[in-house]
Design a protein around this motif. Structure first.
Motif, PDB file in Angstrom:
ATOM      1  N   LEU A  60       0.828  -1.209   0.000  1.00 17.21           N
ATOM      2  CA  LEU A  60       0.000   0.000   0.000  1.00 17.21           C
ATOM      3  C   LEU A  60       0.867   1.266   0.000  1.00 17.21           C
ATOM      4  N   SER A  61       2.130   1.098  -0.437  1.00 19.32           N
ATOM      5  CA  SER A  61       3.053   2.231  -0.290  1.00 19.32           C
ATOM      6  C   SER A  61       2.645   3.434  -1.143  1.00 19.32           C
ATOM      7  N   GLU A  62       2.021   3.174  -2.286  1.00 16.42           N
ATOM      8  CA  GLU A  62       1.601   4.290  -3.141  1.00 16.42           C
ATOM      9  C   GLU A  62       0.536   5.139  -2.443  1.00 16.42           C
ATOM     10  N   GLN A  63      -0.489   4.434  -1.911  1.00 14.15           N
ATOM     11  CA  GLN A  63      -1.566   5.155  -1.204  1.00 14.15           C
ATOM     12  C   GLN A  63      -1.040   5.820   0.066  1.00 14.15           C
ATOM     13  N   TYR A  64      -0.098   5.145   0.741  1.00 14.05           N
ATOM     14  CA  TYR A  64       0.448   5.699   1.978  1.00 14.05           C
ATOM     15  C   TYR A  64       1.195   6.991   1.686  1.00 14.05           C
TER      16      TYR A  64
END
Length: 395
Positions: A72-76
């Motif tokens: 979920l690094s993009e959304q984070y």
């Protein structure tokens, strides 16, 4: 059998939460959230998310539950990190943990879990969920955890009824020592593991190092404002209305350089927050220096000596309508209504008696006692008994 997807973080709390759900007869699936790629900003050369995901996997194996990792690094980055930079740039102090729960765990993560056929999402938070009947409908309560020392309801203060409906908090009735005891009996790899410090899921981050990625260092001055400064001597006692009084009590003092003396230099006002004591690098004062205000436009830090400095203390704060949130929508105040509550302006602070006042533009909280270092950008949360009913960003 109801399906529960639990956020396995590689810590002891979520490990025991997963075990308890399995004991209660749920079909449990463990999911590890990978929220960060950039290892250049962790404090040491250890890679915290890798260690954590390994521990989570070992726990899942031991408990005999399926396990996978979601990235979920993009959304984070979009929802948490960019927001943090934006807030610090404005001279506010955000709370990434509250945001991570609202935006990532109970939104992005929850949606993934529901797509995987989950009936509920569970986490290892020390809080409880209650259900009451309200005019024939179920209303969900966010209740403080039994362990007063670890209660984490504050971090969930932005959750909605929709999110609470699908949430489970299996360890809310337990204390931390009881959780560790269960983990030890089960011989889980996380039984003795220390609680994670630092930003939610990024690992042990040094905040200035992290902020320096986008907010460049810029030398400025530290100005010490004496307690005796005449701005503190004038106390207004006559008001045209209650709102006029609250506006006065929650006002921001507009400091000027010539009201004090220059005592040192700093590398960027946006790295500092109200109430901060460490990192100023100014010695030789009778009492320790605390940040009483920052001016990011002029890059000036204002400081004062001692915990009781009048620049640190305030009795009221304001929250705009845009940043006001009711967990219990049925208790929402209308304009001119008031409510006696207990409130806190940061995690682990004792609950303080306060009154909510709803006005056209937002909500005032007036405390019975002075509060220290009310920081813009942080969350204020209010409770009735042990139930957190609402929160908002301090304006």
């Amino acid at each position: 059998m109801k399906r529960v997807i639990i956020g396995l973080s590689g810590g002891v709390d979520s490990s025991v939460a997963a075990y308890l759900l399995k004991e209660q007869g749920y079909e449990v699936i463990g999911l590890f959230m990978k929220n960060w790629h950039d290892d250049s900003v962790t404090i040491s050369n250890e890679c915290p998310w890798l260690d954590d995901s390994n521990d989570a996997m070992l726990v899942a194996e031991k408990l005999g539950i399926p396990f996978q990792t979601v990235d979920l690094s993009e959304q984070y980055k979009e929802r948490i990190v960019d927001y943090m930079f934006h807030e610090y740039k404005k001279g506010r102090t955000p709370n990434p943990d509250v945001l991570c729960n609202r935006e990532i765990k109970f939104d992005v993560f929850m949606n993934i879990a529901l797509e995987l056929g989950a009936d509920y999402v569970a986490t290892g938070h020390y809080c409880r969920k209650g259900t009451i009947q309200n005019e024939g409908q179920e209303t969900y309560q966010l209740l403080a955890g039994v362990d007063g020392n670890k209660d984490q309801s504050y971090f969930l203060c932005q959750l909605s009824q929709k999110q609470l409906a699908k949430s489970l908090f299996p360890i809310g009735e337990l204390t931390k020592p009881e959780v560790r005891e269960i983990a030890a009996k089960l011989d889980l790899v996380t039984a003795e593991k220390k609680d994670s410090q630092g930003l939610c899921f990024i690992g042990k981050v040094k905040l200035p190092d992290f902020l320096q990625q986008q907010l460049k260092p810029k030398e400025g001055i530290i100005v010490e404002i004496p307690k005796e400064q005449e701005i503190y001597n004038y106390v207004k006692t006559e008001f045209e209305s209650e709102e006029d009084k609250l506006r006065y009590l929650s006002r921001k003092v507009d400091y000027k350089i010539d009201q004090g003396k220059i005592v040192g230099k700093h590398q960027g006002a946006h790295y500092f927050t109200k109430g901060q004591r460490k990192g100023l690098g100014v010695g030789g004062t009778v009492e320790p220096l605390f940040v009483i205000d920052t001016n990011v436009n002029e890059n000036v830090i204002y400081a004062g000596q001692g915990k009781e400095h009048p620049g640190l203390l305030k009795r009221a704060l304001f929250i705009t309508n845009e940043e006001l949130h009711w967990v219990r929508e049925d208790l929402t105040l209308k304009v001119d209504e008031t409510m006696q509550v207990q409130a806190r302006i940061r995690y682990r602070q004792q609950l303080e008696n306060a009154t909510l006042y709803k006005v056209d533009s937002g909500l005032y909280i007036e405390f019975e006692n002075f509060q220290s270092a009310i920081a813009e950008g942080q969350f204020a949360a209010w409770y009735l008994n042990k139930e957190l009913i609402g929160s908002g960003v301090i304006s």
